[in-house]
Design a protein around this motif. Structure first.
Motif, PDB file in Angstrom:
ATOM      1  N   ARG A   1      -7.908  -1.427  -8.080  1.00  0.00           N
ATOM      2  CA  ARG A   1      -8.499  -0.485  -7.133  1.00  0.00           C
ATOM      3  C   ARG A   1      -8.991   0.794  -7.832  1.00  0.00           C
ATOM      4  NH1 ARG A   1      -7.187  -4.370  -4.698  1.00  0.00           N
ATOM      5  NH2 ARG A   1      -6.591  -4.626  -2.525  1.00  0.00           N
TER       6      ARG A   1
ATOM      7  N   SER B   1       0.825  -1.215   0.000  1.00  0.00           N
ATOM      8  CA  SER B   1       0.000   0.000   0.000  1.00  0.00           C
ATOM      9  C   SER B   1       0.854   1.258   0.000  1.00  0.00           C
ATOM     10  CB  SER B   1      -0.929   0.032   1.208  1.00  0.00           C
ATOM     11  OG  SER B   1      -1.937  -0.915   1.047  1.00  0.00           O
TER      12      SER B   1
ATOM     13  N   ARG C   1      -5.633   2.449   4.230  1.00  0.00           N
ATOM     14  CA  ARG C   1      -4.562   3.128   3.481  1.00  0.00           C
ATOM     15  C   ARG C   1      -4.946   3.322   2.016  1.00  0.00           C
ATOM     16  NH1 ARG C   1       0.764   0.000   4.675  1.00  0.00           N
ATOM     17  NH2 ARG C   1       0.146  -0.801   6.678  1.00  0.00           N
ATOM     18  N   ASP C   2      -5.593   2.306   1.421  1.00  0.00           N
ATOM     19  CA  ASP C   2      -5.977   2.404   0.003  1.00  0.00           C
ATOM     20  C   ASP C   2      -7.082   3.445  -0.201  1.00  0.00           C
ATOM     21  OD1 ASP C   2      -4.131   0.431  -0.669  1.00  0.00           O
ATOM     22  OD2 ASP C   2      -5.600  -1.178  -0.817  1.00  0.00           O
TER      23      ASP C   2
ATOM     24  N   ARG D   1      -5.468   7.391   0.631  1.00  0.00           N
ATOM     25  CA  ARG D   1      -4.298   7.979  -0.032  1.00  0.00           C
ATOM     26  C   ARG D   1      -4.745   9.084  -0.989  1.00  0.00           C
ATOM     27  NH1 ARG D   1      -3.554   2.571  -3.384  1.00  0.00           N
ATOM     28  NH2 ARG D   1      -4.988   3.029  -5.074  1.00  0.00           N
TER      29      ARG D   1
ATOM     30  N   ARG E   1      -5.134  -2.183   5.468  1.00  0.00           N
ATOM     31  CA  ARG E   1      -4.801  -1.967   4.049  1.00  0.00           C
ATOM     32  C   ARG E   1      -5.952  -1.212   3.363  1.00  0.00           C
ATOM     33  NH1 ARG E   1      -3.964  -5.676  -0.358  1.00  0.00           N
ATOM     34  NH2 ARG E   1      -4.345  -7.462   0.987  1.00  0.00           N
ATOM     35  N   ASP E   2      -7.211  -1.559   3.683  1.00  0.00           N
ATOM     36  CA  ASP E   2      -8.369  -0.826   3.140  1.00  0.00           C
ATOM     37  C   ASP E   2      -8.243   0.656   3.483  1.00  0.00           C
ATOM     38  OD1 ASP E   2      -9.544  -3.188   2.343  1.00  0.00           O
ATOM     39  OD2 ASP E   2     -11.152  -3.160   3.834  1.00  0.00           O
TER      40      ASP E   2
END
Ligand code: CDP
Length: 209
Positions: free
Chosen positions: A123, A92, A171-172, A175, A168-169
């Protein structure tokens, strides 16, 4: 036919995208594998994944060979390593670097231009890479179900896996560069209570009518 699929970690996108492509006789591109391959290259060179400048430098030097069942980075077979915990926890940060995204998005668009058809999964495919795709899908599931699927696939403790997925979700989604978001034009498929076969059938129905 160009099909774009986005969604969070563990929603079953890869399996579904692969199956739909095979049913339609077209190719499939896993863009997550590309971000993972760059991350593998970054870690192999002992670069800090959050050091954007060094990451960009590495990205330009890497020789990537990405096919359906094999990922080779600088001549090294990284097919298994890109799914390992080191790459998974660093990806990520690497994917948040705008120049890395520009570089990979160009490769992804070239891939589809060359073929004129395909299933592309990631994504930012419906929002940035292929906003004019014929079919745009957002495939998701509850965090618990996504964690249970990952544990069934590769083991681990379900609470720990759920926490890692949630991180991780986060951070994705937060961003600055092309965050994971739901395109207003995408059809949302919540697979929490669907089998893979159900999801594949649902998508083929949308394609074939
Ligand atoms: O398979 P899984 O859902 O675990 O993830 P993946 O599709 O292999 O993607 C790994 C990571 O790459 C994601 O968590 C994102 O940080 C990044 N990614 C991205 O930023 N943009 C894409 N189009 C695909 C992946």
């Amino acid at each position: 036919m160009i099909i774009a699929i986005d969604g969070p970690a563990g929603a079953g996108k890869s399996t579904v995208a692969r199956r739909v492509a095979s049913e339609l006789g077209i190719e499939y591109l896993d863009t997550g594998a590309m971000y993972r391959a760059v991350t593998f290259g970054v870690l192999s060179r002992e670069i800090d994944p959050s050091d954007a400048e060094s990451v960009i430098g590495v990205c330009r030097q890497l020789v990537l060979e990405i096919s359906v069942d094999r990922v080779v980075v600088d001549g090294v077979d990284a097919t298994s390593a890109i799914r390992g915990p080191e790459v998974t926890s660093a990806v990520s940060a690497v994917a948040a670097t705008p120049e890395v995204r520009q570089f990979l998005v160009e490769l992804q668009r070239a891939w589809i231009l060359e073929r004129g058809a395909g299933v592309v999964e990631g994504r930012d495919i419906t929002t940035v890479v292929l906003p004019d795709a014929d079919l745009k899908l957002f495939v998701t599931a509850s965090p618990r179900v996504r964690a249970e699927r990952r544990v069934a696939e590769s083991g681990g403790d379900v609470d720990a896996v759920e926490a890692a997925i949630a991180e991780r979700d986060r951070r994705d989604e937060t961003r600055a560069a092309s965050p994971l978001s739901i395109s207003s034009e995408a059809v949302v498929i919540d697979t929490s209570e669907m089998s893979i076969d159900d999801v594949v059938a649902d998508i083929l129905e949308r394609v074939q009518g």
